[in-house]
Structures are given as C-alpha cells and as structure tokens.
Design a protein around this motif. Structure first.
Motif, PDB file in Angstrom:
ATOM      1  N   ASP A   1       0.835  -1.194   0.000  1.00  0.00           N
ATOM      2  CA  ASP A   1       0.000   0.000   0.000  1.00  0.00           C
ATOM      3  C   ASP A   1       0.869   1.241   0.000  1.00  0.00           C
ATOM      4  O   ASP A   1       1.844   1.325   0.720  1.00  0.00           O
TER       5      ASP A   1
ATOM      6  N   GLN B   1     -13.931  -5.641  11.282  1.00  0.00           N
ATOM      7  CA  GLN B   1     -13.729  -5.951   9.876  1.00  0.00           C
ATOM      8  C   GLN B   1     -13.766  -4.683   9.019  1.00  0.00           C
ATOM      9  O   GLN B   1     -14.708  -3.893   9.100  1.00  0.00           O
ATOM     10  N   GLY B   2     -12.714  -4.485   8.197  1.00  0.00           N
ATOM     11  CA  GLY B   2     -12.665  -3.352   7.282  1.00  0.00           C
ATOM     12  C   GLY B   2     -12.256  -2.045   7.920  1.00  0.00           C
ATOM     13  O   GLY B   2     -12.240  -1.009   7.239  1.00  0.00           O
ATOM     14  N   MET B   3     -11.921  -2.037   9.178  1.00  0.00           N
ATOM     15  CA  MET B   3     -11.548  -0.803   9.856  1.00  0.00           C
ATOM     16  C   MET B   3     -10.232  -0.266   9.294  1.00  0.00           C
ATOM     17  O   MET B   3      -9.259  -0.999   9.146  1.00  0.00           O
ATOM     18  N   VAL B   4     -10.201   1.034   8.969  1.00  0.00           N
ATOM     19  CA  VAL B   4      -8.999   1.666   8.423  1.00  0.00           C
ATOM     20  C   VAL B   4      -8.056   2.020   9.560  1.00  0.00           C
ATOM     21  O   VAL B   4      -8.467   2.603  10.561  1.00  0.00           O
TER      22      VAL B   4
ATOM     23  N   LYS C   1      -5.608   4.104  11.592  1.00  0.00           N
ATOM     24  CA  LYS C   1      -5.396   5.544  11.704  1.00  0.00           C
ATOM     25  C   LYS C   1      -4.170   5.836  12.551  1.00  0.00           C
ATOM     26  O   LYS C   1      -3.821   5.071  13.457  1.00  0.00           O
TER      27      LYS C   1
ATOM     28  N   ILE D   1      -3.897  -7.365   7.729  1.00  0.00           N
ATOM     29  CA  ILE D   1      -4.045  -6.014   7.215  1.00  0.00           C
ATOM     30  C   ILE D   1      -3.810  -6.043   5.711  1.00  0.00           C
ATOM     31  O   ILE D   1      -2.867  -6.683   5.235  1.00  0.00           O
TER      32      ILE D   1
ATOM     33  N   ASN E   1      -4.010  -3.274   2.358  1.00  0.00           N
ATOM     34  CA  ASN E   1      -4.217  -1.904   1.882  1.00  0.00           C
ATOM     35  C   ASN E   1      -4.603  -0.959   3.016  1.00  0.00           C
ATOM     36  O   ASN E   1      -5.445  -0.077   2.857  1.00  0.00           O
TER      37      ASN E   1
ATOM     38  N   GLN F   1      -6.239  -1.638   5.722  1.00  0.00           N
ATOM     39  CA  GLN F   1      -7.500  -1.963   6.378  1.00  0.00           C
ATOM     40  C   GLN F   1      -7.369  -3.289   7.118  1.00  0.00           C
ATOM     41  O   GLN F   1      -6.748  -4.238   6.623  1.00  0.00           O
TER      42      GLN F   1
ATOM     43  N   GLN G   1      -8.481  -6.848   8.536  1.00  0.00           N
ATOM     44  CA  GLN G   1      -9.320  -7.937   8.054  1.00  0.00           C
ATOM     45  C   GLN G   1      -9.399  -9.014   9.130  1.00  0.00           C
ATOM     46  O   GLN G   1      -8.378  -9.531   9.579  1.00  0.00           O
TER      47      GLN G   1
ATOM     48  N   ASP H   1       2.026  -5.996   3.567  1.00  0.00           N
ATOM     49  CA  ASP H   1       1.210  -4.833   3.237  1.00  0.00           C
ATOM     50  C   ASP H   1       1.970  -3.522   3.369  1.00  0.00           C
ATOM     51  O   ASP H   1       1.806  -2.617   2.549  1.00  0.00           O
TER      52      ASP H   1
END
Length: 732
Positions: A8, A74-77, A79, A94, A96, A98, A100, A124
């Motif tokens: 990423d 799930q899908g949490m970015v 930060k 992880i 990109n 995010q 998983q 990643d």
C-alpha cells in the motif's frame, strides 16, 4: 527492492505490530505508559487471548494512554496515533491499510494469530512495518519478525531479563533478525527517533545514487569488505543504498559521511550492515504454487531418469536458514516413496506381444530407488549453522502440512521442531560464495530464488551462465517470482512462465565460464550497469560490422542459437527473402529455395562442435536457376559480449565449366536441350537435398547417442573441488 503483492502506498506513517503471550499485559502497560500521544505511528496489538472469554484489554490500556484504544473490526482503516486490539477467537490481517478479521484457519491449539498478523503487516506495509515481540512462551512471532526484516522493516524484542516469560523474546532474538533489544518502557523513545529519520519519509521510493553518494557508498562497502571479507559492490546500488539508509535510521545518523565515521569507530556496525545486506530470510514451501509445479512437472521426470539408483543432485545457492532446501528434499523423498519397488521384467516386445513361454512365470525386476543429494550453500555462516541444526519454531506449522509435519519433523519441547534424521542426511550445507567460488556440477536441479534480484543485471547474466554450465543435460532451473533468465533464451526453455521454472537446452563451453564472475578491475565502475533502450541493437550492429571488415563485407546475418535473425548486412536479398504470411525472424524460414537444408546442417554443426563450419556445396535458387554458393557459419565464442551468437556469411561461387565453355563453342542450346538441362538440374537439386537431409539425420542420431557420454566426461573434468571439501567437512 523486492516487490511484494498488496503493498500500500497511501498510508504515510509506520504501523507497529506488537505481539505477546503470557505476561504480555505487563509489557503492554509499560510500553504505552511511555509512548507519547502524537508519536506519528499506529499500533496493532495481537496478544494470545483466551478464545472463550471476552477481552478486557481495551479498558485496561485506555487508562494508560491518551490515544484512542479500540477493538479491531472488519474493514476498519488503520489511523495514525491510534491503538487497535485483536478481538478474541479471531485472526487479524491487514490489507491496503485496512484490518481484516477471519476465523482461525487452523484447529491446532498451539497455532496462534501472532505470526499470521506480522506476516500480513510485512507484505502490506513493507518498509513501514515495525514488529515488536514482548513476553510470552513458545516461539510465536519469530517467523513474522523474519518476514518484516526481509522487506526492510524494523524489529524489536523485549530484553529477556525484563520479561515475565522470556521464551518468545529469546526465540525472536535467536533468529538474528532483531534490531533493538530493550525493556518495554525504553522502546517508545527508540521508535520515535527511528520514525523521524529520512529512511521512512522516503519509504517505497527507489534510491538513486548521486555521484557524491556513490563515492561514499563505495567507501562504505570497501570498509564492510575489509571487516567481513565479502564484497557487495556487485549488488544493486539502489537496494544497497536503502539498506544503508535503514541502518542510518536505526543509529539516528542523517548523512552517509557520518555513517562512515560510525563504521570506523564501531566495527560491530559493519557486521550488522553485513547481516542486513545478506537478507537471510526464507520459509518452508514459500510460494506453494511454485513448489506444486516442481512436484508435478519436474520431480517425476527426475525420478524416471534416475530409476537405476543413481543420485538426484540438487543445488540450492543462497539457502539462508535452509527451509527451501528441506522443502525440495521433502518433495523428492515423497516422490521416491510413491514409486513402485518392483516392475515387470522387459520380456514384452515393443509391439506388445509377450515373448515368454506359456509355462514361464512372469518375472519382476527390483527398481533401485534413487538417493537424494542436495547441496545447500550460503555466505552467511550463522545462517548455515542454523540450517545444519535443523531446529525451527512451532510457527512453521503455518507452512508445512500436518502429514509432512508428522513424517519429517520431531517435536522438541513445546516451542520447536527438529528435522528428522533421514531428511537431514539428504542435504549437505556448506559455505560458498556464488560469485567467487567454483560451482557444483552434474546437477539435475538448481533452485535459486530471490537472490538474482539483488545483483546488477550484468552479473545476473553471468550467474545464469554458471547455472547452465553446472546443470546436466535436461536439468532444471527454479528462480524466484520476480526473476527471469533475461536474454539467455537460447540456453533455457520455459516450463512455467509464472513460477519461473526452466529446462536446460543447448551446450555450454567450459571456456565461457570464469571464476570469480567479477574481476577486481570491474569493481571500479561507480555507475550501475543499465541497458538503455536500443543499446543492444546498436552493439550488435557495431559488432557485426567490425567482424565483416575482415571478410570484405559479404552478405551476412547475425543469429542466435535458436537461429533468430538479429542483424543483416550486404546483398542479403540474394539468399534470404520474407515468406508469405506472418513476418518471422527465423533464418531457415527466410532462406531461399534450395538453401534451407544445407544452412540448417551447417548451423547445427557449428553449435554442436563450437567451431567454424564452411559448406562449399550449397546452392540457392535465384531467377529460376540454382546458383552454387558457399555458407560459412562462425560461432562467436571469443567475444564476451557476443556469447551464444553466430555469424552466417554467404558467397556466390563460379559455376562449374560446361562443355561449351571448355570447347570454346559459341553455339546456343536448343529449346529441347534447354528443357532437358532444366529437368536434369532439378533432379540434381532433389538428389542433393535428399543427400543433405540424410547427412543431417545421421548427424542428429549420432549427437543424441553421444551427447550424454560427452557431457558426463566434460563435467567430470570440471568437478568442483569445493564440493568434495564441503562434503568431507559435513561427514566429519
């Protein structure tokens, strides 16, 4: 740098993965009590939680840090300046940037999510990945730490005497891939200083050496050579520069000149840089699909070829800690055990008719299974010693199937597995420099994965030439997914393009291989070797014109061993023409009528015998008549830049004198006489071509019968002394 799928480029801050098991809560508390709220990093915590109870970790850590502490969803970015904690009974990855979440993929109680996440983080985030191993039992985290180090990330382990349970930190340290060993409360300050360095701010961008940095780079590498006896100046400059910048970041040094001063003041830093440049990281069955191709397309052929009990010889250069060599040995031993022990005797004729007497019982002959002889070499003595011991952490279960684990491994306590005796005895581990030492020989398979990508293109081609020379006839070559055989397509044919499996073809000359591959005077080159667009075509043109000056510029064509036309000059239209249909560069397809058979025979003879071949009996059809000509094929064996190429030169010859020219008669031939002459000429040409085809067929048969014996004799003469010495040391 090695390109990792899923990298990423949108996240511009480091992500710290912290793993722990028993006693980890205390380590987390001490760590975050000292971590500032605006560190410029994100933190993902993967403790070994009880899958049947709700975790209280979020509430406990929220009291110790002003940063937000949340349970991963799930899908949490991810930060910046935020702490994420894995939920119970889940595996975390992880992709990109995010998070998983998945259910545990394995049902074995000692398999945890610790290494699973660290490996994901390495793939990643590459250079922005930071791995930290805190208190815990077992060897969890060790494999993930090695993955992070491979991609240029940073690694830490808790100082064992500060941990409640020190097995996890000690096993991580034992890998030799830990950059900092600190108490948890000391780690935040070291991390903050590290992320402030230019190395991470330029993460993901290729380092381009300037004239000044190139000079300093050569000085650094010269000093490393003086301390470690190994020369890295033939490695890719951009890769070497990134690794040096990484070491500068760890030492909080902002200039190459100051880093050179540090090397001279602290010689142990040269050893640390040496270890970073070696990148001794691998895994069991890395890229499983590549090993599946090996298992299905290569190993059955090797087993059939050695059904007489002769050894299957394999070389794994750059073996690191041995996992790849052991993986190949497992495949071979599995294949051998699957072969039948007996087979019907050869009492049946080729036409399928049984030649036995009616009262004769069927006979069976015992098949002698081949032995496995694998030579695994590396320049890292520490990695070789690790491989010889054959003891690996329990996290290898994520790469090895339960069946293979049971068959080839023996449990050592609760945290390690040892390679069993039969598998270990099939491999000889030795110290060897691929660039400077003589290669092994008479090999059936060479597996060299993810090593060539670190070498300059010019040296890559030389190494490929060494592999071709070291392989036996019909041997195989396995490279890494980001590597290829380059322009040496006349030496190998592709078995699997995606997974870089190649089959050896053609003949190699001992004169074309010189050890060491890089001469001392070649190291003075400060500019990395590159091939600009169109440079090869230009060099071929200059090479061809220089050679033709000695032959008064006749019609000539430069071709590869596959008879692919590379460059033409002179009145070539008299001998070659474009055939109808799709354009081609095949020399034989472009040859005019009457010329193809003799041209093929001359070229193949030149390739087989590595000498100049002259055919003065060739004829080419031009303007409805066959014109006598000569064909000269000259292999370019003495010019380094033209290795594997051939120069084909054409000359018209004076026609043989006819009766009229001998007697001096000026009479004209009658129409009927002309027709008879044409028919006679056609008949002569057909007989000529038939004779040529017969000669070529006979030559091919002889070549097939003798090639195996010739290569065996040749390879015996150049048998590596290194192999004998290392084998003797291994036996002792």
């Amino acid at each position: 740098m090695l390109e990792i799928p899923g990298q990423d480029t949108t996240i511009g801050f480091p992500i710290v993965g912290i793993v722990a098991s028993a006693g980890g809560l205390d380590g987390f508390k001490r760590f975050f009590s000292a971590m500032p709220a605006d560190s410029g990093m994100a933190f993902v915590l993967v403790p070994h939680l009880d899958p049947t109870h709700e975790s209280l970790m979020v509430g406990l850590l929220s009291k110790l840090t002003p940063m937000p502490v949340v349970e991963a969803q799930q899908g949490m970015v991810v930060k910046i300046n935020t702490v994420f904690i894995i939920p119970p009974n889940k595996f975390l990855a992880i992709r990109n940037g995010q998070l998983q979440l998945t259910n545990p993929p394995f049902q074995r109680s000692w398999q945890t999510s610790l290494d699973f996440f660290l490996r994901s983080l390495a793939h990643d985030q590459t250079e922005r990945a930071i791995g930290v191993v805190l208190s815990g039992t077992g060897s969890h985290g060790a494999m993930g730490i090695r993955e992070i180090k491979l991609v240029g990330g940073m690694t830490m382990a808790q100082k064992p005497d500060t941990a409640e349970y020190d097995q996890m930190p000690r096993n991580a340290i034992a890998t030799g891939q830990i950059d900092c060993i600190l108490a948890p409360e000391q780690m935040p300050a070291a991390l903050v200083k590290y992320v402030e360095q230019p190395y991470l701010s330029s993460s993901g961008t290729a380092a381009t050496p300037t004239a000044e940095s190139t000079d300093l780079l050569n000085q650094v590498l010269t000093f490393v050579q003086s301390q470690t006896k190994y020369d890295f100046r033939s490695y890719r400059k951009a890769m070497v520069l990134r690794r040096i910048q990484r070491r500068m970041g760890l030492a909080q040094i902002d200039s190459m000149a100051h880093y050179l001063d540090l090397l001279q003041q602290q010689p142990e830093e040269a050893t640390a840089l040496y270890k970073d440049l070696l990148i001794s990281v691998t895994a069991f069955f890395r890229d499983p699909d590549a090993f599946r191709v090996l298992e299905q397309a290569v190993i059955p052929t090797l087993l059939a070829r050695h059904a007489d009990g002769s050894p299957i010889r394999v070389w794994v250069p750059g073996c690191a800690t041995g996992e790849e060599a052991y993986s190949i040995a497992m495949l071979l031993l599995e294949g051998i055990s699957a072969e039948p022990a007996v087979s019907p005797n050869d009492s049946t004729a080729k036409d399928g008719v049984d030649k036995r007497r009616p009262d004769e019982e069927p006979k069976q002959r015992t098949i002698t299974p081949p032995t496995v002889q694998i030579f695994a070499s590396d320049i890292d003595d520490t990695a070789i010693e690790f491989a010889r011991a054959g003891i690996y952490p329990t996290s290898v279960v994520s790469d090895v199937s339960p069946e293979r684990l049971k068959r080839f491994f023996v449990a050592v306590g609760d945290s390690h597995y040892r390679i069993n005796k039969k598998l270990r005895e099939s491999i000889v581990f030795s110290h060897q420099n691929l660039i400077g030492d003589a290669p092994f020989s008479r090999l059936d398979l060479i597996s060299c994965r993810n090593l060539l990508i670190y070498l300059e293109p010019e040296l890559q081609q030389k190494v490929i030439g060494v592999f071709h020379f070291a392989l036996a006839t019909d041997g195989y070559l396995l490279l890494g997914p980001s590597e290829s055989i380059g322009r040496t397509t006349d030496l190998f044919e592709t078995i699997s393009k995606k997974w870089r499996v190649y089959h050896r073809i053609g003949l190699s000359s001992p004169d074309s291989i010189s050890v060491p591959l890089i001469k001392v005077d070649e190291h003075v080159k400060s500019v990395p070797y590159t091939v600009p667009s169109g440079s090869r075509r230009k060099s071929l043109k200059e090479l061809t014109e220089r050679l033709l000056l000695a032959d008064y510029a006749p019609a000539a064509v430069l071709v590869s061993r596959k008879l692919e036309v590379l460059y033409v000059t002179g009145p070539m239209v008299d001998y070659l023409e474009f055939p109808m249909g799709e354009l081609t560069k095949d020399l034989l397809a472009m040859a005019r009528a009457g010329l193809g058979t003799r041209l093929r025979l001359a070229c193949h003879s030149a390739i087989r015998e590595s000498r100049i071949v002259i055919d003065n009996d060739a004829r080419v059809k031009r303007n409805g008549h066959y014109v006598p000509c000569s064909v000269t094929v000259r292999p370019l064996t003495k010019l380094q830049d033209a290795e594997g190429l051939m120069l084909v030169i054409f000359h018209d010859r004076d026609p043989r004198p006819t009766l009229d020219t001998v007697t001096g008669s000026g009479s004209q031939a009658s129409p009927s006489g002309q027709s008879q002459n044409d028919e006679s000429e056609l008949m002569q040409q057909l007989e000529f071509e038939l004779k040529s085809m017969s000669e070529e067929l006979h030559s091919t048969i002889e070549e097939m019968e003798s090639s195996t014996e010739e290569l065996k004799t040749s390879n015996e003469e150049i048998m590596s002394v290194n192999e004998e010495l290392q084998s003797a040391n291994e036996e002792l």
